[in-house]
Every structure is written in C-alpha cells, then in structure tokens.
Design a protein around this motif. Structure first.
Motif, mmCIF file in Angstrom:
data_model
loop_
_atom_site.group_PDB
_atom_site.id
_atom_site.type_symbol
_atom_site.label_atom_id
_atom_site.label_comp_id
_atom_site.label_asym_id
_atom_site.label_seq_id
_atom_site.Cartn_x
_atom_site.Cartn_y
_atom_site.Cartn_z
ATOM 1 N N TYR A 183 -7.313 11.962 -0.270
ATOM 2 C CA TYR A 183 -6.247 12.521 0.553
ATOM 3 C C TYR A 183 -6.635 12.407 2.031
ATOM 4 O O TYR A 183 -7.590 13.055 2.468
ATOM 5 C CB TYR A 183 -5.990 13.984 0.193
ATOM 6 C CG TYR A 183 -5.635 14.203 -1.268
ATOM 7 C CD1 TYR A 183 -4.601 13.500 -1.872
ATOM 8 C CD2 TYR A 183 -6.355 15.109 -2.048
ATOM 9 C CE1 TYR A 183 -4.276 13.689 -3.200
ATOM 10 C CE2 TYR A 183 -6.034 15.311 -3.383
ATOM 11 C CZ TYR A 183 -4.999 14.598 -3.953
ATOM 12 O OH TYR A 183 -4.683 14.791 -5.273
ATOM 13 N N SER A 227 -3.737 7.483 3.162
ATOM 14 C CA SER A 227 -4.528 6.811 2.131
ATOM 15 C C SER A 227 -3.828 6.870 0.775
ATOM 16 O O SER A 227 -2.941 7.701 0.554
ATOM 17 C CB SER A 227 -5.909 7.470 2.015
ATOM 18 O OG SER A 227 -5.772 8.822 1.590
ATOM 19 N N ASP A 228 -4.229 5.993 -0.124
ATOM 20 C CA ASP A 228 -3.728 6.002 -1.497
ATOM 21 C C ASP A 228 -4.193 7.299 -2.158
ATOM 22 O O ASP A 228 -5.390 7.566 -2.242
ATOM 23 C CB ASP A 228 -4.296 4.799 -2.252
ATOM 24 C CG ASP A 228 -3.726 4.669 -3.658
ATOM 25 O OD1 ASP A 228 -3.184 5.662 -4.178
ATOM 26 O OD2 ASP A 228 -3.831 3.577 -4.238
ATOM 27 N N ALA A 246 7.981 9.526 -1.498
ATOM 28 C CA ALA A 246 6.514 9.475 -1.389
ATOM 29 C C ALA A 246 5.910 10.827 -1.735
ATOM 30 O O ALA A 246 4.845 10.905 -2.360
ATOM 31 C CB ALA A 246 6.103 9.061 0.025
ATOM 32 N N LYS A 284 4.534 1.958 1.738
ATOM 33 C CA LYS A 284 5.709 2.511 1.036
ATOM 34 C C LYS A 284 6.302 3.683 1.815
ATOM 35 O O LYS A 284 7.519 3.820 1.918
ATOM 36 C CB LYS A 284 5.301 2.979 -0.362
ATOM 37 C CG LYS A 284 4.995 1.871 -1.339
ATOM 38 C CD LYS A 284 4.581 2.461 -2.685
ATOM 39 C CE LYS A 284 4.191 1.380 -3.678
ATOM 40 N NZ LYS A 284 3.732 1.967 -4.962
ATOM 41 N N VAL A 285 5.409 4.544 2.340
ATOM 42 C CA VAL A 285 5.877 5.701 3.110
ATOM 43 C C VAL A 285 6.647 5.222 4.346
ATOM 44 O O VAL A 285 7.738 5.721 4.651
ATOM 45 C CB VAL A 285 4.699 6.608 3.525
ATOM 46 C CG1 VAL A 285 5.187 7.735 4.426
ATOM 47 C CG2 VAL A 285 4.002 7.193 2.300
ATOM 48 N N GLU A 333 5.737 11.178 -5.466
ATOM 49 C CA GLU A 333 4.685 10.308 -6.005
ATOM 50 C C GLU A 333 3.307 10.940 -5.794
ATOM 51 O O GLU A 333 2.467 10.954 -6.689
ATOM 52 C CB GLU A 333 4.747 8.933 -5.324
ATOM 53 C CG GLU A 333 3.782 7.922 -5.934
ATOM 54 C CD GLU A 333 3.920 6.532 -5.312
ATOM 55 O OE1 GLU A 333 2.937 5.750 -5.400
ATOM 56 O OE2 GLU A 333 4.982 6.225 -4.741
ATOM 57 N N LEU A 334 3.105 11.472 -4.597
ATOM 58 C CA LEU A 334 1.821 12.115 -4.301
ATOM 59 C C LEU A 334 1.618 13.366 -5.161
ATOM 60 O O LEU A 334 0.520 13.620 -5.667
ATOM 61 C CB LEU A 334 1.742 12.471 -2.813
ATOM 62 C CG LEU A 334 0.368 12.869 -2.275
ATOM 63 C CD1 LEU A 334 0.222 12.444 -0.821
ATOM 64 C CD2 LEU A 334 0.100 14.358 -2.370
ATOM 65 N N GLU A 370 -4.515 8.138 -5.110
ATOM 66 C CA GLU A 370 -5.390 7.921 -6.264
ATOM 67 C C GLU A 370 -6.858 7.908 -5.834
ATOM 68 O O GLU A 370 -7.755 8.251 -6.608
ATOM 69 C CB GLU A 370 -5.055 6.599 -6.957
ATOM 70 C CG GLU A 370 -3.723 6.583 -7.681
ATOM 71 C CD GLU A 370 -3.774 7.279 -9.031
ATOM 72 O OE1 GLU A 370 -4.838 7.834 -9.369
ATOM 73 O OE2 GLU A 370 -2.740 7.275 -9.726
ATOM 74 N N SER A 387 0.832 -1.200 0.000
ATOM 75 C CA SER A 387 0.000 0.000 0.000
ATOM 76 C C SER A 387 0.870 1.255 0.000
ATOM 77 O O SER A 387 2.071 1.205 0.305
ATOM 78 C CB SER A 387 -0.905 0.009 1.242
ATOM 79 O OG SER A 387 -0.122 0.173 2.413
ATOM 80 N N PHE A 388 0.253 2.399 -0.325
ATOM 81 C CA PHE A 388 1.000 3.660 -0.320
ATOM 82 C C PHE A 388 1.502 3.958 1.093
ATOM 83 O O PHE A 388 2.631 4.416 1.285
ATOM 84 C CB PHE A 388 0.108 4.793 -0.827
ATOM 85 C CG PHE A 388 0.822 6.117 -0.921
ATOM 86 C CD1 PHE A 388 1.764 6.344 -1.906
ATOM 87 C CD2 PHE A 388 0.549 7.136 -0.015
ATOM 88 C CE1 PHE A 388 2.435 7.553 -1.993
ATOM 89 C CE2 PHE A 388 1.209 8.346 -0.089
ATOM 90 C CZ PHE A 388 2.158 8.555 -1.087
ATOM 91 N N SER A 389 0.656 3.677 2.096
ATOM 92 C CA SER A 389 1.046 3.893 3.485
ATOM 93 C C SER A 389 2.260 3.034 3.839
ATOM 94 O O SER A 389 3.195 3.490 4.508
ATOM 95 C CB SER A 389 -0.121 3.563 4.420
ATOM 96 O OG SER A 389 0.143 3.973 5.735
#
Length: 312
Positions: free
Chosen positions: A150, A144-145, A207, A6-7, A210-211, A147, A2-4
């Motif tokens: 936010y 959150s992702d 991150a 990855k962070v 990416e965001l 995509e 998940s994005f979380s």
C-alpha cells in the motif's frame, strides 16, 4: 496496465458538473505538468506536457469545457533516455494563456519557472478540493499495486507546493506526510484504509472496490495463516510433551519398574504407553479408573519428577 494506470484512466473520465470544480482540477494539472514560456516579444505561451495519454485527454477536455479553448494534442516520440510518447497540449495564443492563468489563480515562480497557486480562492469548497487532489494525482501521482503493498504518493517540485497538497489531503481527516526524494518532495500515504479514503475523495470508485477486495482477501489469508500457525504450535507442543512423558515412563520402567509407582501413577503410565498419540483428555477416559484432563496432567508431572530424581 498497472494499477496506477487504471486509476488514472478512471479519473480521466471523471468530470465534475460544476465549472468551479473543473477550474480547480485544471489548476492542479497546470501546477503538476504545466509550463509557461516567455517569448521574445514579451508574450507567453502555455502548454501541458505529459507521458500519460489519459492526462493529455483530460487536460484537452477541461480547457475546452472551462475556457472554451479549442487546441490540439501534439504527440512526440520520447528522447533516447525516455521510451514511449510525450503528449503536448499547447495554448499558443498569449491572450488565452493569460486568461487561463488568471482564471486558475496561477502565477509563474521566477526562480523555478513552476506554476503555483496565488491564493486558495479556487479551492475553498470541499468539492473543489476533491477536484484539485484528483488533478494533482493525475499530473504527478502514483499508487502501488495493492497485491504488493500500500503506497500512494504525489511528487512535487517545491516544498511549499508539497505542503499545500499535504494540507489539502489532510483536511479530509487523513494523515499524509512529506518525504524528500533527491530534489523533489513527495506527499505520501502508507495505510491501506487511508488510500481507500483518498480514492473515495478523488471519486475513483472502481479502483476503490478493487483495492478493498484485495484488502479483504489479504486479511482472510492472514487470519487463516495465524490460525494455522497457532494450531501447528499447539500440535508441536502436544507432541513434544507426549514424547517427553513417554521417555520419563520408559526410564522409570527400565530403571525400577512400573510397580515402583503408586497405583494411580502406574495406571496413567500404562495407558500412555499403550496410547502414545492420545491427548490428555483421551488418556483420562481410557484409564482403568478414569480421571479428568487436569488429573492426568498432575499424575504425569509426578512421574516426570520421579524420573528426574532417578536420573539424579
């Protein structure tokens, strides 16, 4: 991942060069997922429990860097209610456990059993505040992702702890708020720009990029959609007006004949019948006696008034 996740993976590899910042981050990790157990002989045992391997690695490394403590990471299988693994970083030596609590200025809340800050000595400088926010997010935060939306949050067990984290985040000119969720208190940010700022504060630069890329693409899509919707609305408006004009002209022709109209109105009526899809500007140029867009519009309104009177 998940994005979380990855962070957190990125933040787990981010180490402040100064020891005072490392101590601040260690304090945050202990506040978020640290536990103290009082033994029967009166001594204490300290451990960090997490389901995130990156958090366990970061805790293990910080203990070694800041307090020169060599410990081990114990991996246990989760209970039947929680799938996955649970990671424990344990300090069994009572003397070393006391040393850590004193160094991080933490004490045990007798009512809740949670670790909390005694004072703000370990987070006086901005660099230490950044490290503390990073550690707090690692231990009990999520994002959150982008995509999908936010949302950045840090879950706290006590209101005082949530207020402490909120005020620290807001010291960087952000607008974090607190909401109650069941028996916990959640510090959160909802705006994309503020989440970008907090990622920068925590030094999660990959991150952040990416965001930002996702935000730019979303803005472009929204801009294109707005333009398309606007153009579609204008086309629909033009088509509806042309259909109404045709109906009025045909009604006048079938009722009293187009010779009933003055020469200028008759000219625009015949041109519209021959060119049902033309714009007002195009109609004006196609007429026997060319006129501008406003002139065409005026004449078509006159024909509509005549048609309305005939219908009446």
């Amino acid at each position: 991942m998940s994005f979380s996740g990855k962070v957190k993976e990125e933040l787990a590899g981010q180490f402040s060069p100064a020891r005072h910042c490392q101590v601040a981050e260690m304090a945050a990790l202990l506040c978020g997922c640290g536990h103290v157990e009082k033994m029967s002989d009166g001594n204490i045992k300290l451990w960090i429990q997490t389901e995130n391997e990156a958090v366990a690695r970061k805790s293990f490394t910080l203990l070694r860097k800041t307090f020169n403590i060599e410990t081990a990471i114990v991996i246990r299988e989760g209970s039947h209610l929680k799938r996955g693994k649970v990671y424990l970083v344990e300090v069994a030596d009572p003397q070393r456990a006391e040393e850590i609590l004193q160094g991080t200025k933490l004490s045990v809340n007798n009512k809740t059993g949670l670790l909390e800050m005694d004072n703000s000595l370990v987070v006086q400088m901005n660099c230490c505040k950044r490290a503390f926010i990073r550690g707090t997010f690692l231990s009990s935060g999520s994002i959150s992702d982008p995509e999908k939306g936010y949302h950045f949050e840090i879950v706290c067990g006590e209101l005082a702890q949530a207020e402490y984290v909120r005020d620290m985040i807001n010291s960087f000119d952000l607008d974090a708020k607190i909401v109650t969720r069941k028996k916990t208190f959640v510090v959160y940010l909802k705006e994309g720009s503020q989440i970008v700022d907090v990622l920068n504060i925590m030094e999660a630069h990959i991150a952040l990029m990416e965001l930002e890329n996702v935000r730019i693409l979303k803005e472009m899509r929204n801009s294109v959609n707005r333009k398309v919707n606007c153009e579609t609305a204008n086309i629909n408006k033009t088509v509806s007006a042309a259909v109404r004009q045709m109906e009025d002209i045909v009604y006048v022709r079938d009722t009293v004949g187009l010779d009933y109209l003055p020469e200028g109105l008759r000219d625009v009526a015949l041109t519209r019948l021959e060119n049902p899809d033309a714009t007002l500007k195009e109609l004006g140029s196609l007429m026997a006696d060319p006129v501008g867009k406003s002139g065409v519009n005026h004449r078509l309104r006159k024909i509509s008034e005549i048609a309305d009177k005939l219908r009446g």
